[in-house]
Design a protein around this motif. Structure first.
Motif: not given
Ligand SMILES: [Fe+2]
Ligand SMILES: [Fe+2]
Length: 165
Positions: A82, A87, A90
């Motif tokens: 990430a 990120e 998520k």
């Protein structure tokens, strides 16, 4: 006494592996957040890794109490790579959605087998997943609002550090 066989016990044994993987994933993301110098988020993710371990041991205790002969499989390597906090969270949210689907699937097996003790045990996890999804979704929403604003990101990071679940 011989080990009792049932689909729900097998499914719970697999779920122990999935919960251990969750802990591993959260710990990896904690290390990633730490490398990005988001110490508050790293602390939050570290605390959540420990919580996932309690999910694994809660299922483990259930199988032991039911006299199941427990034999573990290998734990998968956690996903990584990430680029930023958004990120990470998520990916965490996507993972929790998957875990909810897994728990629901085990519940379906328990219902099909009329295993009322397993249904009662799984009920705790059904409720827990509602909370997990909500918590992580809130963090994703905050991070999306923050965008690239350093002030907003620093505020979220410090807030996560003080929550630590
Ligand atoms: Fe979990
Ligand atoms: Fe979780």
């Amino acid at each position: 006494m011989a080990t009792k066989k049932s689909g729900v016990y097998d499914a719970i044994l697999k779920q122990i592996n999935a919960e251990m993987y969750s802990a591993y994933l959260y710990l990896q993301f904690s290390a990633d957040a730490n490398a990005m110098k988001w110490n508050g988020a790293a602390a939050w993710l570290r605390a959540h890794a420990a919580e996932e371990m309690t999910h694994a041991t809660r299922f483990y205790d259930y199988l032991i109490r039911k006299g199941v002969d427990v034999k573990f499989d290998a734990i998968e390597k956690p996903a990584t790579g990430a680029k930023d906090l958004l990120e990470i969270f998520k990916a965490v949210y996507g993972h929790e959605i998957k875990v909810t689907a897994m728990i629901n699937k085990i519940m379906e097996t328990a219902v099909a087998e009329k295993d009322y003790a397993a249904i009662a045990e799984l009920q705790w996890f059904v409720t827990e997943q509602v909370e997990e999804e909500e918590t992580v979704r809130d963090i994703v929403d905050m991070l999306e609002k923050a965008g690239k604003s350093p002030e907003a990101l620093l505020f979220i990071d410090s807030r996560l550090g003080s929550q630590k679940e």
